[in-house]
Design a protein around this motif. Structure first.
Motif, PDB file in Angstrom:
ATOM      1  N   LYS A 179      -5.847   2.037 -10.564  1.00 41.88           N
ATOM      2  CA  LYS A 179      -6.730   0.937 -10.966  1.00 41.88           C
ATOM      3  C   LYS A 179      -6.036  -0.415 -10.861  1.00 41.88           C
ATOM      4  CE  LYS A 179      -9.392   3.879 -14.124  1.00 41.88           C
ATOM      5  NZ  LYS A 179      -9.689   4.191 -15.550  1.00 41.88           N
ATOM      6  N   SER A 180      -4.706  -0.424 -11.069  1.00 44.97           N
ATOM      7  CA  SER A 180      -3.976  -1.695 -11.020  1.00 44.97           C
ATOM      8  C   SER A 180      -3.817  -2.237  -9.606  1.00 44.97           C
ATOM      9  CB  SER A 180      -2.596  -1.526 -11.654  1.00 44.97           C
ATOM     10  OG  SER A 180      -1.744  -0.762 -10.816  1.00 44.97           O
ATOM     11  N   MET A 181      -4.026  -1.397  -8.606  1.00 49.39           N
ATOM     12  CA  MET A 181      -3.842  -1.843  -7.222  1.00 49.39           C
ATOM     13  C   MET A 181      -4.653  -3.100  -6.940  1.00 49.39           C
ATOM     14  SD  MET A 181      -3.712   1.482  -4.717  1.00 49.39           S
ATOM     15  CE  MET A 181      -3.597   0.403  -3.277  1.00 49.39           C
ATOM     16  N   GLU A 182      -5.950  -3.014  -7.198  1.00 47.68           N
ATOM     17  CA  GLU A 182      -6.827  -4.140  -6.862  1.00 47.68           C
ATOM     18  C   GLU A 182      -6.904  -5.149  -7.992  1.00 47.68           C
ATOM     19  OE1 GLU A 182     -10.981  -4.728  -4.413  1.00 47.68           O
ATOM     20  OE2 GLU A 182     -10.565  -2.804  -5.373  1.00 47.68           O
ATOM     21  N   LYS A 183      -6.943  -4.671  -9.236  1.00 47.85           N
ATOM     22  CA  LYS A 183      -7.106  -5.581 -10.372  1.00 47.85           C
ATOM     23  C   LYS A 183      -5.888  -6.466 -10.594  1.00 47.85           C
ATOM     24  CE  LYS A 183     -10.414  -2.797 -13.036  1.00 47.85           C
ATOM     25  NZ  LYS A 183     -10.655  -2.099 -14.317  1.00 47.85           N
ATOM     26  N   VAL A 184      -4.706  -5.873 -10.475  1.00 49.54           N
ATOM     27  CA  VAL A 184      -3.467  -6.601 -10.790  1.00 49.54           C
ATOM     28  C   VAL A 184      -2.799  -7.154  -9.532  1.00 49.54           C
ATOM     29  CG1 VAL A 184      -1.184  -6.438 -11.854  1.00 49.54           C
ATOM     30  CG2 VAL A 184      -3.128  -5.177 -12.832  1.00 49.54           C
ATOM     31  N   HIS A 185      -2.738  -6.343  -8.487  1.00 54.14           N
ATOM     32  CA  HIS A 185      -1.945  -6.706  -7.315  1.00 54.14           C
ATOM     33  C   HIS A 185      -2.778  -7.133  -6.112  1.00 54.14           C
ATOM     34  CE1 HIS A 185       1.533  -5.145  -9.467  1.00 54.14           C
ATOM     35  NE2 HIS A 185       0.849  -4.040  -9.711  1.00 54.14           N
ATOM     36  N   GLY A 186      -4.085  -7.082  -6.220  1.00 55.82           N
ATOM     37  CA  GLY A 186      -4.944  -7.561  -5.132  1.00 55.82           C
ATOM     38  C   GLY A 186      -4.893  -6.715  -3.877  1.00 55.82           C
ATOM     39  N   LEU A 187      -4.573  -5.432  -4.024  1.00 55.69           N
ATOM     40  CA  LEU A 187      -4.516  -4.525  -2.883  1.00 55.69           C
ATOM     41  C   LEU A 187      -5.729  -3.602  -2.917  1.00 55.69           C
ATOM     42  CD1 LEU A 187      -0.738  -3.525  -3.003  1.00 55.69           C
ATOM     43  CD2 LEU A 187      -1.810  -5.123  -1.411  1.00 55.69           C
ATOM     44  N   LYS A 188      -6.537  -3.644  -1.881  1.00 56.56           N
ATOM     45  CA  LYS A 188      -7.709  -2.785  -1.821  1.00 56.56           C
ATOM     46  C   LYS A 188      -7.270  -1.375  -1.445  1.00 56.56           C
ATOM     47  CE  LYS A 188     -12.386  -2.610   0.054  1.00 56.56           C
ATOM     48  NZ  LYS A 188     -13.366  -3.279   0.945  1.00 56.56           N
ATOM     49  N   HIS A 224       0.832  -1.206   0.000  1.00 49.54           N
ATOM     50  CA  HIS A 224       0.000   0.000   0.000  1.00 49.54           C
ATOM     51  C   HIS A 224       0.865   1.254   0.000  1.00 49.54           C
ATOM     52  CE1 HIS A 224      -3.187  -2.852   1.245  1.00 49.54           C
ATOM     53  NE2 HIS A 224      -4.013  -1.967   0.714  1.00 49.54           N
ATOM     54  N   SER A 225       1.955   1.203   0.773  1.00 50.67           N
ATOM     55  CA  SER A 225       2.845   2.366   0.846  1.00 50.67           C
ATOM     56  C   SER A 225       3.547   2.615  -0.487  1.00 50.67           C
ATOM     57  CB  SER A 225       3.881   2.165   1.957  1.00 50.67           C
ATOM     58  OG  SER A 225       3.254   2.059   3.215  1.00 50.67           O
ATOM     59  N   SER A 226       3.844   1.543  -1.229  1.00 53.34           N
ATOM     60  CA  SER A 226       4.476   1.702  -2.541  1.00 53.34           C
ATOM     61  C   SER A 226       3.590   2.530  -3.462  1.00 53.34           C
ATOM     62  CB  SER A 226       4.744   0.339  -3.172  1.00 53.34           C
ATOM     63  OG  SER A 226       5.495  -0.502  -2.332  1.00 53.34           O
ATOM     64  N   PHE A 227       2.305   2.255  -3.414  1.00 48.52           N
ATOM     65  CA  PHE A 227       1.384   2.975  -4.289  1.00 48.52           C
ATOM     66  C   PHE A 227       1.187   4.420  -3.836  1.00 48.52           C
ATOM     67  CE2 PHE A 227       0.272  -1.233  -5.856  1.00 48.52           C
ATOM     68  CZ  PHE A 227       0.142  -0.981  -7.221  1.00 48.52           C
ATOM     69  N   VAL A 228       1.274   4.677  -2.538  1.00 50.18           N
ATOM     70  CA  VAL A 228       1.222   6.067  -2.085  1.00 50.18           C
ATOM     71  C   VAL A 228       2.386   6.843  -2.693  1.00 50.18           C
ATOM     72  CG1 VAL A 228       1.471   7.589  -0.091  1.00 50.18           C
ATOM     73  CG2 VAL A 228      -0.011   5.590   0.068  1.00 50.18           C
ATOM     74  N   GLY A 229       3.578   6.236  -2.677  1.00 49.01           N
ATOM     75  CA  GLY A 229       4.751   6.895  -3.235  1.00 49.01           C
ATOM     76  C   GLY A 229       4.629   7.171  -4.718  1.00 49.01           C
TER      77      GLY A 229
END
Length: 752
Positions: free
Chosen positions: A470-479, A446-451
């Motif tokens: 959009k890739s957070m949940e679709k690709v990496h399974g992170l809500k 989650h922190s990676s995506f914040v950065g």
């Protein structure tokens, strides 16, 4: 010879009373020498006292081997002495080999033999050898011996085979406290804490068995790990009612239990009652105070410690950091170095974290140099702390060097460098590292995506940022969490897509928090969208009606569009809601000292005159180092000023670290300052030695000024005053924690 008579009497087989066993090395050597002279050293009975002393003294086990190898036909007692001594030595596996050698000589052993062998197997975790020895013991009929079974339970427990340990325990016809403690310790060692509590409850109803300190240490520890505080309190009561002797280990465990619960008063009562304390006792009590942020009492205890270890220093530094007293943590590290205490990797990670918070680049660099020179063992956590420190101090190049030099990297390493590059204005590099991280198979967090979303916002890459989101949940399974939605709102708002940002917020699966609404409101003001700003302002007042900043922001929105009716409405709402208003700037008189102002704006001069300062050296447009200001008042107050970005007439920015860079002609000073406000603000405070004894005046409430305000607060400045020409920026400064605000005018005529 004078000593011959008493030694001979000791060896005599007459009916003379037996002499106590020899207890000193000198008397042992004397007896050994006599036996060699009289040719009795090969007899197992005559040499047994010498062998017993050597086997019970680990430094002299080599002499025991020498004596043993000279004995002709060693008896079982002699073999047992050797097996026992080796089982307690640094090489317990030698005891197992000695047992095998004994069996090859045709001896099967007795109950003592198996007790020693089981203990040796426990120390080396050799469950196979232990099972073979158990089979031999059962054939010889020792399965009913209490002490043999206790040793067997201990062996299986130490090897992690709790099934066999429980089986032996269940089949015992007679059990004592050692039986129960052996099994309880085994379950505790294997983190089976519920079984520990279950065994204790079963033991309590057993006749003739009462728990001791060993039992209670494991039971209280189980309560700590399970968070069973009610049971823990019952255990403390059990100790008191049954007069269980509280040794240093039980005392330390109880202190730790209370400390983890945030009950330092109860922990201190235990600490004060302890007859014996060790360094762990003091460290546990310090941690208890640090848990609740009581660093005053923690420091008093630390200063009273008779002896300190590296954990003592690290506990204090960690406590200071957790209490946001990072400057004290850094100062304590300096004391630790002066005391020649060698830090470990935990200490290093802790002090680097403190350096990151206060921008103490010099100490952080010194820590890294110390690691290199003294070979302090480091790991990925220390590497991550170094990256974080350099990024927060604005030295992205060194952060990259640390990252590239790490043998092992985890997701936090990648996240730290990506976020650090983003906040330091290197958006393109942040994107490259994020792509490289995915290529190397590192799962983003989650922190990676914040950065990476922050990097996209700074670079204006709207489409790319939305793609990442959009890739957070679709690709990496992170809500996505609230912070990610806030990043997207910031991304859209910075690019002027205010309506899209508003619609995005309306469609969020969670209710936007106040911070997200404020992000949108700030963008509305920047882009002049009064209609949307009015909607957002009303929402903020609805969500947080007691915050004066929301009313002020709304009032400023109306004022910018000359909607004076709206201004009056907001002020009326503040009066009706009894909202506490910020202090008025007219009530402030500044009495501080400058320690090095840098900037290039004639408005500095006007601001200083209005604030009752005397300018020692004139400041004119184009100056890279603008002059020195003296104060009315004491000499020990000082401040660091940053450029008055909002009203600047110049085309350059002077970095507080005396680094100057020119801006392109089509880039405004404010836009240039936005490239690195965090770095500038932190360095400003660091170079001015801002700390708990330093009052700070920040000249200008632009991006750099506001970040300097936050940095000064992090450095522990007790009083922060900020001066600016704009009411809105002053209100923002007030909401960010300025103690006082000063309104200055640019219309005052000043003769240069």
């Amino acid at each position: 010879m004078n000593h011959a008579k008493p030694i001979w009497r000791h060896l005599s087989t007459t009916a003379a009373p037996p002499k106590p066993p020899i207890t000193t090395l000198a008397s042992t050597k004397e007896l050994h020498a006599h036996l060699i002279r009289t040719h009795l050293h090969k007899g197992p009975s005559s040499i047994s006292d010498v062998l017993r002393f050597y086997t019970q003294s680990p430094p002299h086990l080599n002499k025991a081997h020498f004596v043993f190898n000279q004995i002709e036909q060693p008896t079982l007692m002699v073999w047992n002495l050797m097996i026992r001594g080796l089982s307690q030595s640094e090489k317990p596996s030698e005891a197992i080999r000695m047992y095998s050698r004994m069996r090859q000589q045709g001896l099967v052993g007795n109950n003592l033999t198996f007790i020693f062998v089981f203990k040796a197997c426990a120390r080396v975790s050799d469950v196979v050898c232990g099972q073979k020895a158990q089979a031999c013991a059962m054939k010889l009929g020792f399965e009913s011996y209490l002490y043999v079974n206790n040793a067997l339970i201990h062996m299986y427990s130490s090897c992690g085979d709790l099934g066999c340990a429980q089986k032996v325990f269940d089949e015992m016809h007679e059990r004592d406290l050692v039986s129960w403690n052996s099994l309880i310790c085994g379950y505790s060692q294997c983190n089976r804490y519920k079984e520990v509590l279950g065994l204790f409850e079963a033991m309590k109803v057993t006749e003739n068995v009462r728990a001791d300190a060993v039992t209670m240490v494991k039971v209280v520890l189980a309560c700590i790990q399970l968070g069973e505080w009610g049971i823990a309190d019952c255990m403390v009561k059990y100790v008191e009612e049954n007069n269980v002797g509280v040794d240093v280990y039980l005392g330390n465990t109880t202190i730790d239990m209370y400390g983890r619960r945030g009950l330092p008063r109860l922990a201190r009562e235990v600490f004060d009652r302890m007859r014996e304390r060790n360094v762990v006792s003091w460290n546990a009590m310090i941690n208890g105070y640090a848990k609740v942020g009581n660093m005053v009492d923690a420091r008093k205890l630390f200063d009273r410690m008779p002896n300190r270890d590296v954990i003592s220093w690290t506990s204090m530094m960690t406590g200071y950091s957790q209490a946001n007293q990072h400057a004290e943590a850094v100062s304590l590290f300096r004391e630790m170095m002066a005391a020649y205490v060698r830090p470990d990797k935990v200490t290093v990670a802790s002090v680097l974290s403190a350096c990151a918070h206060v921008g103490s680049l010099d100490v952080g660099e010194a820590v890294q140099e110390y690691i290199r020179k003294h070979g302090v063992k480091t790991d990925v956590y220390v590497g991550n702390a170094l990256i974080d420190m350099y990024c927060k101090c604005g030295v992205a190049e060194k952060a990259l060097a640390v990252f590239q030099g790490m043998d092992k990297k985890d997701s936090i390493s990648w996240t730290s460098v990506i976020s650090g590059l983003a906040v330091n204005g290197f958006a393109d590099s942040a994107h490259e590292f994020f792509s490289q991280m995915l290529k190397e198979g590192i799962r983003p967090t989650h922190s990676s995506f914040v950065g990476i979303l922050l990097a996209c916002a700074h670079a204006g890459l709207v489409d790319k940022g939305l793609e990442y989101f959009k890739s957070m949940e679709k690709v990496h399974g992170l809500k996505p969490e609230m912070k990610h939605y806030g990043c997207v709102v910031d991304l859209l708002s910075r690019s002027g897509k205010l309506q899209e940002a508003y619609e995005f917020m309306q469609n969020m699966p969670m209710v936007p928090d106040i911070i997200v609404w404020r992000i949108l409101l700030g963008a509305c003001q920047v882009h002049g969208n009064l209609a949307l700003a009015e909607i957002v302002s009303n929402k903020l007042i609805e969500l947080d009606p007691s915050n004066s900043g929301n009313y002020i922001l709304s009032s400023n929105n109306y004022a910018l569009s000359h909607r004076w009716d709206g201004v009056a409405k907001m002020r009326g709402l503040m009066d009706e809601s009894n909202v506490q208003k910020p202090f008025g700037p007219q009530d402030v008189r500044i009495q501080m000292k400058a320690v090095g102002i840098c900037g290039s704006d004639v408005h500095y001069l006007k601001a200083m005159r209005v604030a009752d300062f005397i300018v020692k050296e004139p400041m004119v447009i184009g100056h890279e180092c603008a002059g020195i200001i003296e104060e009315f008042g004491s000499e020990d107050m000082k401040f660091f000023a940053t450029p008055l970005v909002l009203c600047s007439l110049a085309n350059q920015v002077v970095h507080p670290a005396d680094l100057c860079f020119k801006l392109p002609g089509n880039v405004s000073l404010e836009e240039g300052a936005m490239c690195e406000p965090l770095s500038v603000g932190v360095h400003a405070c660091r170079r001015a030695n801002v700390g708990p004894e330093t009052n700070v005046l920040v000249m200008g409430a632009g991006p750099i000024g506001l970040v300097t305000l936050l940095a000064a607060r992090a450095f522990g400045a007790p009083r922060i005053v900020i001066a600016n020409v704009d009411d809105y920026r002053l209100s923002v400064a007030k909401t960010l924690g300025a103690d006082e605000i000063v309104k200055v005018s640019t219309n005052i005529q000043v003769s240069l």
